[in-house]
Design a protein around this motif. Structure first.
Motif, short mmCIF file in Angstrom:
data_model
loop_
_atom_site.label_atom_id
_atom_site.label_comp_id
_atom_site.label_asym_id
_atom_site.label_seq_id
_atom_site.Cartn_x
_atom_site.Cartn_y
_atom_site.Cartn_z
N THR A 142 0.81 -1.21 0.00
CA THR A 142 0.00 0.00 0.00
C THR A 142 0.84 1.27 0.00
O THR A 142 0.36 2.32 -0.38
N GLU A 143 2.09 1.18 0.44
CA GLU A 143 2.98 2.35 0.43
C GLU A 143 3.44 2.57 -1.01
O GLU A 143 3.88 1.63 -1.68
N PRO A 144 3.31 3.80 -1.56
CA PRO A 144 3.54 4.02 -2.99
C PRO A 144 4.89 3.54 -3.51
O PRO A 144 4.96 2.90 -4.57
N ARG A 145 5.97 3.81 -2.79
CA ARG A 145 7.29 3.40 -3.30
C ARG A 145 7.42 1.88 -3.30
O ARG A 145 7.95 1.28 -4.25
N ALA A 146 6.93 1.23 -2.24
CA ALA A 146 6.98 -0.24 -2.19
C ALA A 146 6.12 -0.85 -3.29
O ALA A 146 6.51 -1.84 -3.93
N ARG A 147 4.96 -0.24 -3.54
CA ARG A 147 4.10 -0.76 -4.60
C ARG A 147 4.78 -0.62 -5.97
O ARG A 147 4.71 -1.53 -6.81
N MET A 151 5.51 -3.72 -8.39
CA MET A 151 4.97 -3.76 -9.74
C MET A 151 6.09 -3.83 -10.78
O MET A 151 5.92 -4.42 -11.85
N GLY A 152 7.24 -3.23 -10.46
CA GLY A 152 8.38 -3.36 -11.37
C GLY A 152 8.86 -4.80 -11.47
O GLY A 152 9.15 -5.29 -12.57
N ALA A 153 8.93 -5.48 -10.32
CA ALA A 153 9.31 -6.89 -10.34
C ALA A 153 8.29 -7.73 -11.09
O ALA A 153 8.64 -8.60 -11.90
N TRP A 154 7.00 -7.47 -10.85
CA TRP A 154 5.92 -8.19 -11.53
C TRP A 154 5.99 -7.97 -13.04
O TRP A 154 5.87 -8.91 -13.83
N SER A 155 6.21 -6.72 -13.46
CA SER A 155 6.27 -6.41 -14.89
C SER A 155 7.49 -7.06 -15.55
O SER A 155 7.41 -7.56 -16.68
N ALA A 156 8.63 -7.06 -14.84
CA ALA A 156 9.83 -7.68 -15.40
C ALA A 156 9.64 -9.17 -15.59
O ALA A 156 10.03 -9.75 -16.61
N VAL A 157 9.02 -9.82 -14.60
CA VAL A 157 8.78 -11.25 -14.70
C VAL A 157 7.79 -11.55 -15.81
O VAL A 157 7.94 -12.51 -16.57
N MET A 158 6.75 -10.72 -15.95
CA MET A 158 5.77 -10.90 -17.01
C MET A 158 6.44 -10.79 -18.38
O MET A 158 6.24 -11.62 -19.27
N ALA A 159 7.27 -9.77 -18.54
CA ALA A 159 7.96 -9.59 -19.82
C ALA A 159 8.93 -10.73 -20.08
O ALA A 159 9.03 -11.24 -21.21
N ALA A 160 9.65 -11.16 -19.06
CA ALA A 160 10.60 -12.26 -19.23
C ALA A 160 9.89 -13.57 -19.57
O ALA A 160 10.39 -14.37 -20.35
#
Length: 481
Positions: A142-147, A151-160
């Motif tokens: 819920t904290e913006p920077r942590a989110r 989401m960066g990790a999620w997007s990288a894994v999705m792209a990979a």
């Protein structure tokens, strides 16, 4: 991924949750999303072996791919809304169980109809599972920077996952057999089910979640998208002027119009029409449609070019995509660090302009060239740009979404990506085949000319994605309006 995961801190939404469980939830969400996206492309290099083993015709071979695409794209919106109303944990577990079971069934298939049915169930399970992974992230961090980091990790894994499917499929097919492109999901799915049952907290689903699902809306939008995508896919075997194609496309449009009418009248719609008037959400989904159209086609066209023109085997062609996989991850990690400072718009514009330049470079491929001189560098440029843009598009699409709408927003952006990909494959595949047929030269030169022309059009889609991103609000502007 381990070091990146442990560095992320988050404010738990549920009292008493152990701090370590947030890392476990991130790993769960990323691993599940990797499985879903991987299966979009992992079977491609194994298709000749499947066709031979199961005595399939060319149409049956196509449906091994198409059944997954139709099941996945057609039910993403329902999956996203179910995560909001029923609870992300229930939907995550249900989707993961269906996906894992279907993977086992696919690996055990003894006939074409069995395998195609298993692929369709895989697609349905993926459609339920994919939006639940993003909902878990949004409701856990819920904290913006942590989110943003999550989401960066999620997007990288999705792209990979999308980028490495061909390579992994080639390795498994050559060394273990085609059935292992399905079996590989089974042990991972079982482990994820066990971990999710322990670490994912019960969601705060509203009363009567199942009864509140807009089933009529879900039926109409699913049937409409399925008909539309079927019409696009069928252009691989029928001309655009074929009555069968036009009937499917017209049926899809009518069903989607019916969906809009239903959503305007029901008390709790699947997609509240008001969200489509939000500038950020609507624009981000438009950008994602063009991005999906360009990138899905790129993997497909380059795979054919390397195998049919350059003479690579399936394993070699798959491994040649690994630099692109790494480049996507690099771009996604750069975006994770930059988006808190710049906002999504500059990164999307920059990334998709880089991709457009890469596509223009790739359009110069020829039968006399080589992977090292004509494919490697522009492939890296395309994938770096896409990695830079993908996570910011997801951030833009979900910006301002209430917790109860997290699954809806993620379902919309995932649907846009898949529909854009299906449309891009159909359109650019037609461009490639017609250009090759009109070339008149030897087959390798004709094929290279067709793929090059199609990749030039893919560059136009990437440029449209960049232009669309200019409509997004900049940093400091209101996110909706």
């Amino acid at each position: 991924m381990t070091s990146g995961t442990t560095a992320i801190s988050a404010r738990p939404d549920t009292a008493g949750r152990r701090p370590a469980s947030t890392a476990a939830i991130l790993v769960l969400a990323c691993a599940a999303q990797f499985m879903v996206i991987l299966d979009v492309s992992i079977v491609n290099v194994a298709l000749p072996d499947m066709r031979s083993a199961l005595h399939l015709g060319s149409a049956g071979q196509q449906w091994i791919v198409n059944a997954y695409t139709l099941g996945f794209a057609g039910l993403l919106l329902l999956g996203g809304r179910a995560a909001d109303l029923v609870g992300a944990k229930r939907v995550f577990l249900g989707g993961l169980a269906a996906f894992t079971f279907a993977s086992l069934a696919g690996g055990l298939a003894t006939g074409g109809a069995w395998l195609i049915a298993a692929r369709a169930v895989q697609g349905v399970g993926g459609a339920v599972l994919a939006p639940a992974t993003l909902t878990l992230i949004m409701t856990t961090f819920t904290e913006p920077r942590a989110r943003t980091r999550a989401m960066g990790a999620w997007s990288a894994v999705m792209a990979a996952g999308g980028a490495t499917g061909a390579a992994l499929g080639g390795v498994l097919t050559q060394y273990a057999g085609w059935r292992w492109v399905f079996f590989v999901n089974v042990p991972l799915g079982v482990v994820l089910l066990a971990v999710a049952a322990l670490h994912v907290p019960a969601a705060d689903a509203g009363r009567g979640g199942l009864r509140r699902l807009d089933l009529l809306g879900a039926l109409s939008v699913t049937a409409g998208l399925t008909a539309l995508i079927y019409g696009i896919i069928s252009t691989e075997t029928h001309s655009w002027g074929s009555p069968a194609v036009w009937a499917a496309l017209a049926g899809g449009v009518l069903l989607l119009a019916a969906f809009v009418a239903v959503e305007a009248k029901v008390a709790e719609p699947l997609v509240p029409l008001g969200v489509l008037r939000r500038r950020t959400l609507a624009t981000a989904n438009l950008v994602m449609i063009f991005m999906g159209a360009a990138m899905f086609a790129m993997w497909f066209l380059l795979s054919l070019h390397m195998q049919q023109v350059l003479g690579f085997g399936a394993l070699s062609a798959g491994l040649c995509f690994l630099p692109g996989s790494l480049s996507v991850i690099v771009g996604a990690q750069l975006a994770t660090r930059l988006v808190p400072r710049t906002g999504p718009r500059p990164l999307i514009v920059t990334g998709m302009l880089l991709a457009a330049v890469g596509f223009g470079w790739l359009s110069r491929i020829s039968a006399d060239g080589s992977y090292a001189t004509q494919v490697l560098a522009p492939l890296v440029l395309c994938t770096l740009g896409t990695g830079l843009a993908m996570m910011p598009v997801t951030v833009a699409a979900t910006a301002g979404a209430q917790r109860a709408e997290a699954g809806l927003a993620s379902g919309l952006v995932n649907t846009s990506r898949q529909v854009g990909g299906a449309l891009g494959l159909a359109l650019l595949g037609t461009v490639a085949s017609r250009t090759a047929a009109a070339h008149g030269g030897p087959l390798p030169q004709a094929l290279a000319a067709g793929y090059g022309r199609a990749l030039l059009f893919a560059g136009a889609f990437a440029a449209c994605s960049a232009l669309g991103a200019l409509l997004l609000p900049g940093r400091g502007e209101r996110q909706e309006g």
